[in-house]
Design a protein around this motif. Structure first.
Motif: not given
Length: 158
Positions: A45-47, A67-71, A100
């Motif tokens: 998930r985002l974040g 860090e995830v910046v796009r799911e 992602v």
DNA sequence: GCCAACGTTGGC
DNA sequence: GCCAACGTTGGC
């Protein structure tokens, strides 16, 4: 927020490569394993944050944090006959594979090696990375494991 | 659905 | 380079 571990062979794409990339951002493409795909598609998930792990090298180690910046969204490399990740069974209508986008958060003060993680095998008994024969390239990390491993970063090696 | 063959991953 | 572990493929 949840935590993850992403594997990459530094010869193909290292954490240094990520920090040198525009906006320190990359698409995590090319995952061709269904269990890992499911994590990418539905779970990251985002974040969410992830350890960037170097595999297939003389000193396998966690090198940094991303860090995830796009799911999850369809992995276009599967549709590209010129890509090493091409999969004739995938199409925009039936994408099959997902990716992602992640951005570098920071490099670790020092790499935390697989050997060091194994030395804490009691505390990390359930850590997916240490499971015998584990080949997953995307795996969950619990809050407790995340904290413990980051605690090693500033401790003495070994 | 079973299972042997095969390819890949990844530590050592 | 070796090999164990594991996923996938394909014949039956």
């Amino acid at each position: 927020m949840r935590y993850w571990l992403l594997k990459s062979e530094p010869a193909s794409f290292s954490f240094a490569d990520l920090t040198a990339a525009p906006e320190q951002l990359t698409s995590w493409e090319g995952v061709r394993n269904y269990q890992a795909r499911n994590f990418l598609r539905h779970s990251l998930r985002l974040g969410d944050q992830a350890f960037f792990y170097h595999s297939g090298t003389a000193n396998p180690a966690i090198a940094g944090i991303v860090e995830v910046v796009r799911e999850g969204y369809p992995d276009g490399s599967a549709f590209d006959p010129a890509s090493p990740y091409y999969d004739p069974g995938a199409s925009p209508d039936q994408p099959r594979w997902y990716q992602v986008d992640v951005r570098a958060v920071r490099g670790l003060d020092r790499p935390i090696t697989l050997a060091e993680l194994k030395a804490h095998g009691d505390a990390l008994a359930d850590f997916a990375l240490l499971r015998r024969g584990n080949r997953l390239s995307v795996m969950p990390v619990t809050d407790a494991q995340w904290k413990l491993i980051l605690g090693l970063e500033r401790g003495r090696e070994g």
